[in-house]
Design an enzyme around this catalytic site. Structure first.
Site, short mmCIF file in Angstrom:
data_model
loop_
_atom_site.label_atom_id
_atom_site.label_comp_id
_atom_site.label_asym_id
_atom_site.label_seq_id
_atom_site.Cartn_x
_atom_site.Cartn_y
_atom_site.Cartn_z
CD GLU A 318 108.55 5.21 20.49
OE1 GLU A 318 107.40 4.94 19.95
OE2 GLU A 318 109.18 4.15 20.90
N GLY A 319 107.40 10.64 18.88
CA GLY A 319 106.46 11.80 18.37
C GLY A 319 104.95 11.34 18.60
#
Lengths: 351, 351
Positions: A318-319
């Site tokens: 997701e970062g």
């Protein structure tokens, strides 16, 4: 193809001549030389990339690109593929890990659909750049067509360009896509030439039997498709994913604008390898945020010559790792911009 | 001694029963179980320490304690001892590394004089808790008297209590004192029982010959003074420093108030070892921020059973590594407090 070609043409070598000059400035600051270690290295890298002596990292953006993977037919993931759109809605509602960590870092989150298998409900913060409704099953055939691969990369570039209008000083790559550690492992194995067993991890959490199966599926996908290890687009189309192509495009677009790109974990590194195969100069624009728990991540980073900033045993994607690393990169830049010098502070130097 | 005794009496075992309950809550959040690695561990530890289910880390404070060391007579440091007061003025002017990194973390900085060798100019933000004008040369005699050692610890407690009135949710330890890696190496060698060569590093940056000299001075100090490895106060008075005693007191005072203490590098770890010898229960209140470049830091952390969060090749001290780690600890707590659950977000669980 013209957007991709134009973007590549704009990517220049980073300005290495700025490193020595910046180190000299760092050495005048009130601290023993080199005593802020990686913070100093990060500050130098940001100066080299941006060619700005005192860069400000005010506008920070995490790009989360979502897509589905046909290879989930082979039961390679612990979660059903419905989770991809469900998590996109979670991102839009602000309840996911990346929302929490981006808020903490003072960063915006840009959420885009590069190829989720269903039509998502419209939302003002959802950017639709869908290439197709998920990839094909790479264990049977190419994940996508060549045209789709180029489209995925160009849609990544477009996603960047839209957000760039609001201001970006530094960005991070993030992903969502059930099955995407399978595609990423295939990409990393092909590009680095390492064994699939060395690269393949447990993704969201599969057991031993499923892991064995996952390895076999990846081996089969490589055997069936025979991607050319030297050709980034060929690898992407045969064993990649739409979000991976989008992230590769994002990296190229950011490098073309002289922006530092903080890459997240396993999937982002696969995208970085694709971007690197397309244009090797992007490598110096990359900052590796963390070492993922996903087996094989270190191999991908070593291949790119990148040292991860953090090692927090993360494996969410997701970062999230990249959002955490924003804080460290920004700290390095602030050291350069804000610390007093020996002279200005009246502090005696080393004898 | 009564303040120290009262403080120790208030230190309770952290509440380990909260770990399982907190993990269960973390497992309901929209992420694969355990996928946020150390962030989850840190969230659990903060809950166990504070006994608050959803702790808020709003008030963050870095305590920087300064003092001088008589052992600088032996030329063990690369910098003259005048740098200690000069750096205190730099802290007060906001230009030092710790000022920049504390601002970045949204933390206050509390600056105190535990034993600088000169009288410092008064400043509204300077807390004077001077025990004496620097320690004696430990290579010749005990660094301080027993009474001074207790005073240093109690002055650390007082420094904490003054600042506590303004609100503290989490704190960090920081140090300034030319010569204090020498004292810290002696403390760590005595407590861990390891060889002085294994523990002694380059401090602010000495060459090989000076390093050899530094090792010999530390060996001599231990030989001359014969500190009792089981007695924290005996070690502090014989080979310690006033800021190290102050930091030990700070750690004890924070544990007595159920607050998490983020320890910085080498000097802070020596102080943590002293506090641990005085009251072993403090160990569970400690969070190791980073692994210092200073040789022997890992040995001190291993002895305390602490895993550093960051490894950024720092060796500045002042609390800089701890200020950086605030951001990671806070991220862990925000994950616990702010992420959506599978149920609330309508996301399918693992099949």
């Amino acid at each position: 193809m013209s957007l991709l070609r134009e973007t590549i043409k704009k990517i220049e070598q980073i300005d290495n001549t700025l490193a020595a000059e910046t180190q000299e400035r760092l050495d005048f600051l009130t601290k023993p030389q080199g005593s802020l270690g990686r913070l100093e290295e990060l500050a130098k890298q940001v100066v080299e990339i941006t060619r700005i002596k005192n860069p400000q990292l005010k506008h920070k953006v995490v790009f989360v690109m979502a897509a589905d993977h046909g290879v989930t037919e082979e039961a390679v993931s612990a979660y059903p593929k419905e989770v991809t759109p469900q998590m996109v809605y979670n991102f839009l509602a602000g309840g996911a890990g990346i929302n929490v960590l981006a808020r903490h870092a003072g960063a915006r989150v840009n959420i885009s659909d590069l190829g989720v298998a269903v039509d998502l409900n419209p939302h003002v913060e959802l950017h639709i750049h869908k290439v197709n409704y998920g990839t094909k099953n790479m264990a049977q055939e190419a994940a996508m067509t060549k045209q789709e691969a180029i489209q995925a990369i160009e849609n990544g570039i477009l996603t960047f360009e839209e957000e760039f209008k609001k201001g970006i000083d530094i960005l991070a790559t993030g992903d969502m896509g059930i099955g995407n550690t399978t595609a990423s492992a295939a990409i990393i194995a092909v590009i680095t030439g390492r064994q699939v067993e060395e690269i393949t991890g447990r993704g969201t959490g599969i057991d031993d039997a499923s892991w064995r199966k996952k390895v076999e599926i990846i081996q089969k996908a490589i055997q069936v498709n025979k991607p050319d290890p030297k050709d980034g687009i060929d690898i992407l189309l045969k064993v990649g994913g739409f979000e991976i192509g989008g992230l590769a495009g994002l990296i190229l677009a950011a490098a073309a604008k002289r922006l530092p790109v903080v890459i997240d974990g396993f999937i982002s590194s696969a995208a970085a390898l694709i971007a690197y195969r397309i244009e090797p100069k992007v490598k110096d624009y990359l900052i590796a945020s963390h070492l993922s728990q996903e087996k094989g991540h270190r191999i991908a980073l070593d291949y790119l010559g990148l040292k991860p900033i953090l090692d927090l045993h993360l494996r969410l994607g997701e970062g999230t790792g990249a959002a955490l690393a924003f804080s460290i990169v920004e700290a390095g830049v602030k050291v350069l911009n804000e610390m007093a010098t020996f002279k200005s502070a009246g502090v005696s130097e080393k004898s």
